[in-house]
Design an enzyme around this catalytic site. Structure first.
Site, PDB file in Angstrom:
ATOM      1  N   LYS A   1      14.064 -14.965 -32.630  1.00 18.91           N
ATOM      2  CA  LYS A   1      13.247 -15.407 -31.507  1.00 18.91           C
ATOM      3  C   LYS A   1      13.657 -14.642 -30.258  1.00 18.91           C
ATOM      4  O   LYS A   1      14.819 -14.274 -30.094  1.00 18.91           O
ATOM      5  CB  LYS A   1      13.410 -16.899 -31.277  1.00 18.91           C
ATOM      6  CG  LYS A   1      12.825 -17.757 -32.376  1.00 18.91           C
ATOM      7  CD  LYS A   1      13.113 -19.229 -32.120  1.00 18.91           C
ATOM      8  CE  LYS A   1      12.366 -20.114 -33.092  1.00 18.91           C
ATOM      9  NZ  LYS A   1      12.849 -20.038 -34.451  1.00 18.91           N
TER      10      LYS A   1
ATOM     11  N   HIS B   1      13.165 -21.301 -28.981  1.00 19.29           N
ATOM     12  CA  HIS B   1      13.105 -20.371 -27.854  1.00 19.29           C
ATOM     13  C   HIS B   1      13.820 -20.964 -26.633  1.00 19.29           C
ATOM     14  O   HIS B   1      14.472 -20.250 -25.877  1.00 19.29           O
ATOM     15  CB  HIS B   1      11.649 -20.046 -27.510  1.00 19.29           C
ATOM     16  CG  HIS B   1      10.967 -19.219 -28.545  1.00 19.29           C
ATOM     17  ND1 HIS B   1      10.283 -19.779 -29.603  1.00 19.29           N
ATOM     18  CD2 HIS B   1      10.869 -17.873 -28.698  1.00 19.29           C
ATOM     19  CE1 HIS B   1       9.789 -18.815 -30.357  1.00 19.29           C
ATOM     20  NE2 HIS B   1      10.131 -17.646 -29.832  1.00 19.29           N
TER      21      HIS B   1
ATOM     22  N   SER C   1       5.831 -18.495 -28.815  1.00 20.41           N
ATOM     23  CA  SER C   1       6.697 -19.667 -28.717  1.00 20.41           C
ATOM     24  C   SER C   1       5.809 -20.897 -28.576  1.00 20.41           C
ATOM     25  O   SER C   1       4.912 -20.907 -27.732  1.00 20.41           O
ATOM     26  CB  SER C   1       7.599 -19.542 -27.483  1.00 20.41           C
ATOM     27  OG  SER C   1       8.133 -20.790 -27.117  1.00 20.41           O
TER      28      SER C   1
ATOM     29  N   GLY D   1       6.771 -23.764 -27.416  1.00 16.63           N
ATOM     30  CA  GLY D   1       7.110 -24.398 -26.141  1.00 16.63           C
ATOM     31  C   GLY D   1       6.715 -23.617 -24.906  1.00 16.63           C
ATOM     32  O   GLY D   1       6.298 -24.192 -23.904  1.00 16.63           O
TER      33      GLY D   1
END
Length: 128
Positions: A26, A55, A97, A99
């Site tokens: 990531k 992340h 990601s 989030g």
């Protein structure tokens, strides 16, 4: 007379890229801002590590370190994944990601090309 702010001096010394030496992991694209009045300087940095389960793990660790002195503020502008193959000298940036959303992979790729000038660096928006 030097007119550079403390924040600008700190930003000048921040590595633009710090990623693991190999593997798939990531990454986050972080915008670092000055918190000093009258200083609107900012830089984008790439951070990618296999140890991160999320992340946010990367962002939390990096932003905490950079914001310690009170001169800098961080903002995560997105994330994705990086595939780093040092034997083939290839880096591939892709995905997103959940989030933070998808980073601008073109920006991340330019930072990686500057750090790894002898690599083939590619990106696309496919995958997770």
């Amino acid at each position: 007379m030097c007119t550079q702010t403390r924040a600008a001096a700190l930003m000048a010394n921040i590595p633009r890229v710090d990623i693991d030496p190999s593997g798939v992991f990531k990454y986050v694209l972080i915008r670092v801002h000055s918190k000093e009045e009258g200083d609107d300087s900012e830089i984008d940095i790439v951070r990618g590590y296999a140890w991160a389960e999320y992340h946010a793990d990367i962002y939390d660790k990096v932003s905490e370190e950079l914001e310690k002195g009170g001169h800098l503020d961080c903002e995560c502008v997105g994330g994705g994944r990086i595939s780093h193959d040092p034997q083939a000298k290839k880096l591939h940036v892709y995905g997103y990601s959940i989030g933070f959303g998808r980073a601008n992979h073109a920006v991340a790729t330019e930072k990686l090309k500057a750090q790894y000038p002898d690599y083939e660096v590619t990106w696309d928006n496919e995958g997770y």
